[in-house]
Design a protein around this motif. Structure first.
Motif, short mmCIF file in Angstrom:
data_model
loop_
_atom_site.label_atom_id
_atom_site.label_comp_id
_atom_site.label_asym_id
_atom_site.label_seq_id
_atom_site.Cartn_x
_atom_site.Cartn_y
_atom_site.Cartn_z
N ASP A 1 0.86 -1.19 0.00
CA ASP A 1 0.00 0.00 0.00
C ASP A 1 0.90 1.24 0.00
N ASN B 1 -0.22 4.45 -0.58
CA ASN B 1 -0.97 5.64 -0.16
C ASN B 1 -0.98 6.76 -1.20
N THR C 1 -8.03 -0.83 -5.64
CA THR C 1 -7.62 -1.71 -4.54
C THR C 1 -7.92 -1.12 -3.16
N TRP C 2 -8.53 0.05 -3.13
CA TRP C 2 -8.86 0.67 -1.84
C TRP C 2 -10.23 1.32 -1.92
N THR D 1 -6.60 3.16 -6.58
CA THR D 1 -5.63 2.07 -6.75
C THR D 1 -4.38 2.43 -5.97
N ASP E 1 -2.76 0.05 -3.90
CA ASP E 1 -1.92 -1.14 -3.73
C ASP E 1 -1.44 -1.59 -5.11
N TYR F 1 -12.31 -7.10 -1.42
CA TYR F 1 -11.97 -6.56 -0.10
C TYR F 1 -12.48 -7.43 1.04
N SER G 1 -12.01 -5.86 4.64
CA SER G 1 -10.94 -4.87 4.75
C SER G 1 -11.23 -3.71 3.82
N ASP G 2 -10.53 -2.60 3.99
CA ASP G 2 -10.69 -1.50 3.05
C ASP G 2 -9.66 -1.60 1.91
N HIS G 3 -8.79 -2.61 1.99
CA HIS G 3 -7.80 -2.84 0.94
C HIS G 3 -8.03 -4.20 0.29
N SER G 4 -7.71 -4.28 -0.98
CA SER G 4 -7.80 -5.55 -1.70
C SER G 4 -6.53 -6.35 -1.46
#
Length: 245
Positions: free
Chosen positions: A8, A10, A52-53, A67, A69, A91, A94-97
């Protein structure tokens, strides 16, 4: 050297990696792309989720996706593992893939841990087998000696586990033979040979059933330790019904 960088970050690289937002690259995006160029890495071919987020899974009105991640590889990875690819999964909670890096024909199988089926501990051959394996002498540190002895025992204990073949098939076979023999006794009740054969089959069948029960019991405990109290309400009942069948 082959190099992979993933996680990740950010910050996104391109405007297409925002579901909504500005139409211009931010300073952070420009700096991130400059850093990637200096490292001489590039996005790996990836399938699955593009964004991904997500900002909020529980808010149906929130449609902000990015995206964040990515999986980056250098040219050495591309040349040595041309089939390398990435997968971004849903997901779920989670908030991320979750990101998976796939390296076909490259991953080495991990050595399996030392374990054996508990039912062989009741066999008369078990202790002599272990004692024989423990007699091996290794001139090295204590931990190395332990590892070598356990490794040597793996094959012998596996052989002991399968000395009578597949225990589940054996139970079915003995049960059928016992039924056939008892049916023959019903037709010829004074046949001593048949009664002796049925007695021996019963002993063998009960011993095999005991081994089968211990195997199912061990598998049930392993599955419970893996899953805990979640979704295991009918686990033991299922194994028990499978055993009595």
């Amino acid at each position: 050297m082959p190099m992979v960088i993933m996680g990740d970050f950010n910050v996104t690289r391109y405007l297409s990696e925002h579901s909504s937002g500005s139409s211009l690259l931010t300073d952070d995006m420009k700096e991130f792309n400059s850093c990637i160029s200096e490292l001489e890495v590039e996005d790996i071919y990836s399938s699955g989720f593009h964004f991904t987020w997500t900002k909020s899974l529980k808010n149906p009105k929130c449609g902000k996706l990015k995206t964040l991640d990515i999986i980056l590889i250098n040219e050495e990875v591309m040349n040595s593992i041309p089939q390398a690819n990435g997968i971004f999964l849903p997901y779920v909670i989670s908030d991320h893939s979750p990101a998976i890096l796939c390296l076909p024909h490259f991953m080495v199988d991990k050595p399996k841990s030392f374990r054996f089926m508990n039912f062989i501990a009741d066999k008369k051959e078990f202790l002599p087998t272990v004692e024989k394996g423990w007699e091996d002498k290794h001139v090295w540190c204590s931990m190395y000696c332990l590892q070598k002895k356990l490794k040597g025992l793996k094959k012998e204990l596996r052989r002991l586990s399968w000395s009578d073949g597949n225990i589940f098939d054996k139970v079915k076979h003995l049960k059928q033979e016992l039924k056939t023999c008892q049916a023959q006794i019903d037709m010829d009740p004074h046949n001593a040979n048949l009664r002796e054969a049925a007695s021996k089959l019963l002993v063998d069948y009960e011993a095999a059933k005991h081994d089968e029960f211990l195997i199912l019991q061990q598998k049930t405990k392993i599955k419970w330790l893996s899953e805990g109290d979640k979704n295991t309400k009918g686990l033991f009942l299922f194994d028990f019904l499978g055993w009595i069948e």
